[in-house]
Design an enzyme around this catalytic site. Structure first.
Site: not given
Length: 490
Positions: A319, A330, A344
């Site tokens: 999460s 990224e 999740k």
């Protein structure tokens, strides 16, 4: 993510800043979180002050409820005993949430919702594990650092089959938390299954107070700081900033951010922490609603650390911790080391009813900066590194006694542990023989315990502590992170 803890605040932007509207911490006793995930908005249901419409008019306006009202009337009039109106209504609401077949959506009655709200800013008592419902079972997302659950050897993806003999089959995470929660010092017996087809094992845990500290920092001799974040609660970002400032005064040359076993938490905290590492103006997170509309969150980082950073993740990272991991990977090019994360990728919202009960439901999905949805897939680290196999050895109950002629799978685990920490138990076959007893006596002598060759109580605890220390000293994932940072420092 014993407790599973669910923390959710609302987050909005005001004047370019992230602001928290409301936060809820769903702490399953022992830190049980229903999967500490972050809801973006928490809205209280309001029904207005207009006079109530006659029930007939409501039915006419909402014909889809005819079947529901008919069932209610039938039970009220014809069931063989008197029925409780509140139970019927709560059951209907709960049924709607269960029909979604979503482990992150559920109904909380007044008692459960009260507990949900009370855990915002104080410690709680339990076993300290994040949980969620999975395939009609209760699964541990992650034990909390230093908690009774962690010390007992519970692992991510372990199933809790029963609590004190009561089956949890089919229960929601919220219901399971109510079973697991309890006062400090009390014992709870869990039946744990490690793997779908593994033999269940009994684990007795003494509940304790679970502190809300979520950041633990340490400076290594080589100038590399290790900072572990165990969950994302309402003060985690501030804790992290203070820890980084402290590490900088100590000459920090590199940073290892440890998100292993972190089941998630408050969305706003994940965004604020990501800002510390993602360059200004770059995307941190995308949130997509059911219509495909996206809200983009960008970093407002005005001061970069300027040192090499590596992030550790594993299958217990979920999460909100995955939000941070994806953001730094990224948008900041920070490498991830460890194992694939939990997976999740949804956002939950909690809404209160006037009577104090509430519903929590999935309201959106979150995407990585590059638009990837990691739900049920997880995030693959740049460097896949596993911990030693002995880190997966199962828990041994100090309440059980093993002696000569004992034969069981637990004895085999004990033999494996003894072998790993340097005590020769003879053949590792699950049979407690003279050689096993001799190994136990040597351990007892070194630990200044009664040398009787019997494995139980303090001897069992000493055995597991020795193994835990070996795992910490041979943390292959941490060692790889150190190697990467040193290569960047040259």
């Amino acid at each position: 993510m014993d407790k599973l803890e669910e923390k959710k605040p609302e987050v909005e932007k005001e004047n370019g800043k992230y602001i928290k509207i409301k936060k809820f911490h769903f702490v399953l006793s022992i830190f049980f979180v229903i999967f500490i995930t972050a809801g973006i908005t928490t809205v209280a249901l309001t029904f207005g002050d207009e006079p109530a419409q006659p029930i007939q008019q409501i039915i006419q306006n909402r014909k889809e409820f005819n079947k529901l009202y008919s069932a209610y009337d039938t039970l009220k009039e014809k069931y063989f005993t008197e029925v409780d109106d509140e139970k019927l209504i709560n059951g209907a609401i709960n049924g709607m949430l269960e029909a979604l077949d979503d482990p992150y959506s559920d109904y909380m009655n007044v008692e459960e919702a009260k507990s949900f709200h009370q855990q915002i800013s104080s410690s709680f008592e339990g076993i300290g594990a994040e949980i969620q419902s999975h395939n009609s079972k209760i699964m541990i997302v992650s034990p909390i650092k230093g908690s009774p659950a962690e010390k007992a050897g519970l692992k991510p993806n372990d199933y809790i089959l029963s609590v004190d003999g009561k089956s949890l089959q089919g229960m929601s995470a919220t219901e399971a938390v109510m079973q697991i929660r309890g006062k400090k010092g009390t014992k709870v017996e869990l039946m744990i299954q490690r793997g779908e087809n593994a033999e269940p094992m009994k684990v007795e845990i003494v509940r304790d107070t679970i502190p809300l500290q979520t950041v633990y920092a340490e400076m290594r001799d080589d100038g590399i700081a290790t900072v572990q974040i165990t969950s994302f609660s309402e003060k985690t970002a501030d804790e992290l900033k203070d820890s980084l400032a402290d590490m900088q005064t100590k000459g920090m040359k590199g940073l290892i951010l440890d998100l292993r076993g972190n089941p998630g938490g408050i969305l706003g905290q994940a965004l604020e922490i990501s800002d510390l590492f993602v360059p200004n103006g770059k995307v941190v997170l995308q949130v997509e609603d059911r219509k495909g509309n996206k809200e983009i969150y960008k970093s407002e980082n005005k001061k970069e650390l300027g040192i090499p950073v590596v992030v550790l993740v594993d299958k217990g990272s979920a999460s909100a911790s995955e939000i941070v991991a994806a953001a730094v990977k990224e948008s900041a090019g920070i490498p991830l080391v460890g194992e694939k994360t939990f997976g999740k990728g949804t956002v939950q919202t909690a809404e209160d009813f006037k009577d104090g009960s509430n519903i929590k439901y999935t309201s959106a999905k979150w995407l990585t900066p590059k638009g990837n949805w990691i739900h049920k897939k997880g995030i693959k680290p740049d460097y896949e590194v596993k911990l030693p196999n002995y880190s997966e050895l199962t828990y041994l109950s100090p309440e059980q006694e093993y002696t000569i002629s004992s034969s069981s799978s637990e004895v085999k685990v004990a033999e494996q542990m003894l072998k790993e920490i340097g005590y020769n138990p003879g053949k590792v076959d699950g049979f407690f023989d003279e050689q096993t007893a001799l190994a136990i006596k040597k351990l007892q002598k070194d630990q200044k315990l009664t040398e009787n060759g019997i494995l139980s109580g303090d001897t069992t605890l000493a055995l597991m502590n020795e193994l835990r220390e070996k795992i910490q000293k041979n943390d292959t994932q941490l060692l790889k992170a150190v190697e990467i940072i040193k290569s960047q420092m040259k």
